[in-house]
Design an enzyme around this catalytic site. Structure first.
Site, mmCIF file in Angstrom:
data_model
loop_
_atom_site.group_PDB
_atom_site.id
_atom_site.type_symbol
_atom_site.label_atom_id
_atom_site.label_comp_id
_atom_site.label_asym_id
_atom_site.label_seq_id
_atom_site.Cartn_x
_atom_site.Cartn_y
_atom_site.Cartn_z
ATOM 1 N N ARG A 613 9.326 1.803 22.517
ATOM 2 C CA ARG A 613 10.176 2.562 21.422
ATOM 3 C C ARG A 613 9.562 1.953 20.156
ATOM 4 O O ARG A 613 9.320 0.718 20.091
ATOM 5 C CB ARG A 613 11.380 2.123 21.179
ATOM 6 C CG ARG A 613 12.293 2.747 20.295
ATOM 7 C CD ARG A 613 13.864 2.209 20.687
ATOM 8 N NE ARG A 613 14.770 2.904 19.574
ATOM 9 C CZ ARG A 613 16.037 2.444 19.697
ATOM 10 N NH1 ARG A 613 16.509 1.217 20.399
ATOM 11 N NH2 ARG A 613 16.726 2.633 18.661
ATOM 12 N N LYS A 618 6.889 3.648 10.001
ATOM 13 C CA LYS A 618 5.976 3.503 8.890
ATOM 14 C C LYS A 618 5.234 2.068 9.076
ATOM 15 O O LYS A 618 3.979 2.130 9.045
ATOM 16 C CB LYS A 618 6.702 3.375 7.661
ATOM 17 C CG LYS A 618 5.869 3.334 6.388
ATOM 18 C CD LYS A 618 6.719 3.574 5.141
ATOM 19 C CE LYS A 618 5.945 4.197 4.019
ATOM 20 N NZ LYS A 618 6.878 4.416 2.835
ATOM 21 N N GLN A 623 0.231 -0.704 11.038
ATOM 22 C CA GLN A 623 -0.270 -1.569 11.815
ATOM 23 C C GLN A 623 -1.383 -1.234 12.592
ATOM 24 O O GLN A 623 -2.524 -1.859 12.883
ATOM 25 C CB GLN A 623 0.811 -2.386 12.723
ATOM 26 C CG GLN A 623 0.434 -3.507 13.202
ATOM 27 C CD GLN A 623 0.086 -4.772 12.822
ATOM 28 O OE1 GLN A 623 0.682 -4.776 11.538
ATOM 29 N NE2 GLN A 623 -0.639 -5.782 13.365
ATOM 30 N N LYS A 686 7.640 -2.217 22.901
ATOM 31 C CA LYS A 686 6.566 -3.194 23.437
ATOM 32 C C LYS A 686 5.834 -3.656 22.167
ATOM 33 O O LYS A 686 5.952 -3.006 20.984
ATOM 34 C CB LYS A 686 5.754 -2.538 24.304
ATOM 35 C CG LYS A 686 6.166 -2.469 25.558
ATOM 36 C CD LYS A 686 5.177 -2.154 26.717
ATOM 37 C CE LYS A 686 4.861 -0.440 27.006
ATOM 38 N NZ LYS A 686 4.623 -0.221 28.390
ATOM 39 N N GLY A 687 5.110 -4.911 22.302
ATOM 40 C CA GLY A 687 4.315 -5.266 21.035
ATOM 41 C C GLY A 687 3.265 -4.461 20.944
ATOM 42 O O GLY A 687 2.614 -3.830 21.551
ATOM 43 N N GLU A 690 -1.495 -5.722 18.063
ATOM 44 C CA GLU A 690 -2.948 -5.817 18.270
ATOM 45 C C GLU A 690 -3.644 -4.643 18.812
ATOM 46 O O GLU A 690 -4.700 -4.466 19.188
ATOM 47 C CB GLU A 690 -3.408 -7.016 18.951
ATOM 48 C CG GLU A 690 -3.159 -8.375 18.278
ATOM 49 C CD GLU A 690 -3.016 -9.659 19.049
ATOM 50 O OE1 GLU A 690 -3.711 -10.437 18.879
ATOM 51 O OE2 GLU A 690 -2.272 -9.525 20.150
HETATM 52 MO MO1 MOS Z 1 -3.130 -13.093 17.374
HETATM 53 S S1 MOS Z 1 -4.812 -13.342 17.462
HETATM 54 O O1 MOS Z 1 -2.420 -14.065 19.049
HETATM 55 O O2 MOS Z 1 -2.439 -13.942 16.088
#
Ligand code: MOS
Length: 731
Positions: A613, A618, A623, A686-687, A690
Site C-alpha cells: 500500500r 504524491k 521518490q 512496503k519500503g 530505493e
Molecule cells: Mo540507504 S543507501 O541504506 O541510506
C-alpha cells in the site's frame, strides 16, 4: 491537496508535504545554519596530499599566527580518542557505531584523509590558515588496478548487513555446461559518489559535560553512538539534532569527520564550533560506491527456462575498513532456476571506506543481471518480458519460503501496455528519426523490504492537539508528511491537529532513514503508539463512568485535563523470516542516439511498481522518479575517475562528476499497482525509498543497445564507447 482533509482514509492520499512551506520560505533550519550556544567558531579540515604513507614533519606555526586562528590541531596535539580498531568489525551493528577517531597518528590511509584541522573566527580565516600548514610526507605506492585486484580477491566473512557472501543450490557448473543456450557476460561499474545537496556539516555545543550536535544525519542513534565511542563518553551525554536534511543517499548513516572535529574543538575551545566538509572533501571523506566487476552466467533451455544462474562480483574495498556491498544478493530471489550460485569477493585499495549508497546491492547488481537477461532474450529470440515471465518463481528460489506479495509480472504487463512496448524496434539499430537512432529497453526491479526496531511517543492535550515524537529523520523523502497522515488516520483527527516532531535523539529511538525501512518502521511504531493512546482514552472514559463525548478534544478535556501520552514500539516478527519480502517493479526507457556523435538522450521513461500500500501517492511518486533519475545517471553519466598512479578521485566536484539533471530526464513517470502486503505491517505497505533506482539503469542500457546494436559493458555508457561501432547511416 491541503492538510484539512477528512479523518478517514488519510493514508494513501496525495497530500502536499507538510514541511514544504518551511522549506520554500527558508525557515527550515539545516545543520550549518544553527546559531545555538553563542558565537560559533569555524573549522576547516586539511586533507592529505598523498594517498598512502606517513607524515614525517609537520609545521603549523605559521598557521597558528594567522589572523583569527583559535586552534590548529594535528596528530601531535589531537585530544585522546578511542582507537579505530580492526578493519573488519566483529559484529554487524558495530559498523555503524564504532569509534572513528581523527588525526589518530602519522599514518595516511587515503588521499585527502584529514591531517590537520584549523579553527578560526571565520571559515575564510580557517581555510586560509590551513593553507599555511607545512607537511612533509613519506609516500608509499598506492596503485589502483581493477584487473589485478580481481585476480587477488578474497572472500569476506560476510556481506553488508550480515548477508552470507556465497550461496549454492543444485549443481551449477554441470547444468550450465549442459544448457542448450548460454550467456556468459562480465561488466564493470565505476566508483560512484552520493553527492547530496547538503554537505556533511555539524555545529557542536558543549554545556558542562553535555554535548549537543546539530548535524545532518539519516540515523541519529548511529551518530550519537559513533561520537560517544570516539570521545569515550556515555552516549546519553551526546544529543543529536537533525530536523531537516538535504539528502543523504546512504552517506549520512554514520559519523563523519565534521562531527568528530566539531566535538573535539568545541570542547577544547569551550565554544560552539561549526564544521562542514567542502564539496570536494565529500568525494574522499564521505563514502562512495566502490568500483566492481560482475560476471553473470545464464544457462537456458530453448524454451527460455533457466536451468542455471551464476552471479558473481569482485568489488574494491578500503584497506582500512572493509565494506562488502551485497551486490548479488537479490539474485537469490529474482528468477527461478534449479541450479544457482552467488558469490561476493573483495580486493583492498587505499581509499576511504565504501558506504551504503542508493540501494546498495540491487542498484549495481541489477545492471549486470538485467542486461544479461536482455542479451539472453535476444539469443532465444524471445521478448525480454516473455523471458522473465517464463522464469517467474512460485516461491523464493533459494530460501524456499513464499513471497509475501510478488507482482513483478503485473508490473511488466501494465508497463508494456502504458509504454507502448509493442512498438519496440524488433531488431537493434533498425529505427531512425533523421540522424537519431531510437531504441526501447526494459528491466525488472526488486528491492528487499526491511524493518528496523523503532519506537514512537504520541500525546494529546485537552484542546485535541496531537504531538508525536520520534528520533526518525526526514531526509527529503516526505517522512513528516506520511507520519502526519498515519497519526491523523489512527486517531481519527484532522491532519491540521497533528504535529510531528522528528530529528532529536531525546525522542524515542527509531531505525532512522536507511535501507528503505524508514517509513514502514517508524510509521508502524507511531501507529502502535496511537493505538496505545486510544486504549488509554477508552480506559479513562470507562473509569470515569460517563459516556464518550462527541469529539476527542472534549473527551480528553474531561478525562485528562493535562493531556495523555503513550508509546508504541515495533520489532521484527515471524513474518519477517517466514516470507520473502520485496518490492517489485518494471522500468521502460526510450532513448535516442545521435548516429554521428553517439550522444545519448533519454526520451521518456516509465516505472510501474508493486510495493504494498502506498502511504502518500504524491511523495511516493516523487521518490520513485528520483530513483529513476539516479538510474539514468548510473547508466549514462556517473563515474568517479580514480587516478591509477596516485589512487585519488580526479573529478571530485559537480562540474566534472556528472549526475543527471533536468535536461537529462524529460518525460519520466512512475505509477503504482494496487497492492496490500498483510505480511509486511498493519498498513500493508512496503519500503519504497530505493526501489525506483533498482533496475532503472539497465532499462536505459538495454534501450541504448536496442537503438545501436552496441552492448557496452563498461559503465557508464558514454558516447566515446559507442563511437567506434556506430552503424554507418547514409542520409
Ligand atoms: Mo540507504 S543507501 O541504506 O541510506
Amino acid at each position: 491537496m491541503t492538510t484539512d482533509t477528512p479523518t478517514t482514509n488519510v493514508i494513501g492520499r496525495p497530500i502536499d508535504r507538510v514541511d514544504g512551506p518551511l522549506k520554500v520560505t527558508g525557515r527550515a533550519t539545516y545543520a550549518y545554519e544553527y546559531a545555538e550556544g553563542g558565537k560559533a567558531a569555524y573549522g576547516y579540515i586539511l586533507g592529505a596530499a598523498i594517498t598512502k604513507g606517513r607524515i614525517v614533519a609537520i609545521d603549523s606555526s605559521e598557521a597558528e599566527r594567522s589572523p583569527g586562528v583559535l586552534l590548529v590541531m594535528t596528530h601531535r596535539n589531537a585530544p585522546p580518542q578511542a582507537d579505530f580498531g580492526p578493519p573488519v568489525t566483529p559484529a554487524v551493528p558495530e559498523v555503524f557505531t564504532r569509534a572513528r577517531p581523527v588525526l589518530a597518528g602519522d599514518r595516511v590511509r587515503y588521499y585527502d584523509e584529514p591531517v590537520a584541522f584549523v579553527v578560526a573566527e571565520s571559515f575564510e580565516a580557517a581555510r586560509a590558515a590551513a593553507g599555511l600548514v607545512r607537511i612533509r610526507y613519506k609516500r608509499e605506492d598506492a596503485p589502483f588496478d581493477l584487473r589485478a585486484g580481481v585476480e587477488n580477491a578474497y572472500r569476506p566473512a560476510r556481506a553488508n548487513a550480515g548477508i552470507p557472501t556465497d550461496t549454492a543450490v543444485g549443481e551449477f557448473e554441470s547444468a550450465f555446461a549442459a544448457a542448450p543456450v548460454k550467456l556468459d557476460a562480465s561488466l564493470t561499474t565505476p566508483f560512484e559518489h552520493h553527492t547530496p545537496m547538503e554537505p556533511h556539516a555539524t555545529l557542536a555545543v558543549w554545556s558542562g559535560d553535555q554535548l549537543t550536535l546539530y548535524t545532518s544525519a539519516q540515523t541519529l542513534a548511529n551518530i550519537q553512538a559513533g561520537v560517544a565511542n570516539t570521545l569515550r563518553i556515555p552516549p546519553d551525554r551526546v544529543r543529536v539534532v537533525s530536523r531537516f536534511i538535504g539528502g543523504g543517499f546512504g552517506s549520512k548513516l554514520i559519523a563523519h569527520p565534521d562531527a568528530i572535529f566539531a566535538s573535539l574543538a568545541a570542547r577544547a575551545l569551550n565554544r560552539p564550533v561549526k564544521v562542514a566538509l567542502t564539496r570536494q572533501q565529500m568525494f574522499a571523506n564521505a563514502g562512495h560506491r566502490a568500483t566492481m566487476l560482475q560476471r553473470v552466467r545464464l544457462g537456458a533451455g530453448s524454451d527460455g527456462r533457466l536451468a542455471a544462474i551464476a552471479h558473481e562480483v569482485w568489488s574494491a574495498t578500503a584497506r582500512s575498513e572493509e565494506f562488502a556491498e551485497q551486490t548479488v544478493a537479490f539474485t537469490r530471489s529474482l528468477y527461478a532456476a534449479p541450479n544457482r550460485i552467488t558469490r561476493h569477493r573483495l580486493f583492498p585499495i587505499d581509499t576511504h571506506r565504501g558506504e551504503w549508497m542508493r540501494a546498495p546491492g540491487e542498484a549495481p547488481g541489477m545492471l549486470a543481471s538485467e542486461c544479461a537477461m536482455d542479451e539472453l532474450a535476444e539469443k532465444l529470440d524471445l521478448d525480454p518480458i516473455e523471458l522473465r515471465i517464463r522464469n517467474e518463481p512460485d516461491q523464493d528460489p533459494e530460501r524456499k519460503v513464499p513471497f509475501s506479495t510478488r507482482n513483478l509480472v503485473a508490473c511488466m504487463q501494465e508497463g508494456a501496455k502504458r509504454f507502448g512496448w509493442e512498438h519496440r524496434p524488433a531488431k537493434p539499430a533498425s529505427r531512425r528519426e533523421g540522424r537519431t537512432l531510437i531504441g526501447y529497453g526494459m528491466a525488472a526491479a526488486i528491492r528487499g523490504n526491511y524493518l528496523g526496531p523503532s519506537a514512537a511517543r504520541v500525546s494529546i492535550d485537552a484542546k485535541g492537539q496531537v504531538t508525536a515524537q520520534l528520533d526518525m529523520t526526514d531526509i527529503g523523502t516526505g517522512t513528516y508528511t506520511i507520519l502526519t497522515q498515519i497519526a491523523a488516520e489512527s486517531l481519527g483527527v484532522p491532519m491540521s491537529r497533528v504535529r510531528i516532531e522528528l530529528g532529536d535523539s531525546r525522542f524515542p529511538r527509531t531505525a532512522g532513514s536507511g535501507g528503505s525501512w524508514g517509513a514502514t518502521s517508524s510509521g508502524w511504531a507511531l501507529r502502535n503508539a496511537c493505538d496505545a493512546l486510544k486504549q488509554k482514552i477508552a480506559d479513562a472514559v470507562r473509569a470515569s463512568g460517563t459516556g464518550s463525548a462527541d469529539d476527542l478534544a472534549s473527551t480528553v478535556a474531561r478525562i485528562a485535563p493535562n493531556g495523555l501520552s503513550a508509546e508504541g514500539t515495533v520489532t521484527r516478527g515471524s513474518e519477517y523470516q517466514d516470507y520473502s519480502q520485496h518490492g517489485f517493479g518494471a522500468h521502460f526507457a526510450e532513448v535516442g542516439v545521435d548516429c554521428d556523435t553517439g550522444e545519448i538522450r533519454l526520451r521518456r521513461m516509465l516505472g510501474v511498481f508493486a510495493a504494498g500500500r502506498i502511504l502518500n501517492a504524491k511523495t511516493a511518486r516523487s521518490q520513485m522518479i528520483g530513483g529513476m533519475v539516479w538510474g539514468v545517471g548510473a547508466a549514462l553519466m556517473e563515474e568517479g575517475v580514480m587516478d591509477p598512479r596516485f589512487g585519488h578521485f580526479v573529478n571530485h566536484d559537480l562540474a566534472e562528476y556528472h549526475v543527471a539533471v533536468n535536461r537529462d530526464v524529460p518525460n519520466v513517470d512512475a505509477v503504482f499497482l494496487d497492492e496490500h502486503d498483510d505480511k509486511a505491517n498493519p498498513f500493508g505497505a512496503k519500503g519504497i525509498g530505493e526501489l525506483g533506482i533498482c533496475g532503472a539503469a539497465p532499462a536505459v542500457a538495454n534501450a541504448v543497445y536496442n537503438a545501436t546494436g552496441i552492448r557496452v559493458r563498461q559503465f557508464p555508457i558514454t558516447l566515446d564507447k559507442l563511437l567506434p561501432d556506430l552503424p554507418v547511416v547514409s542520409v
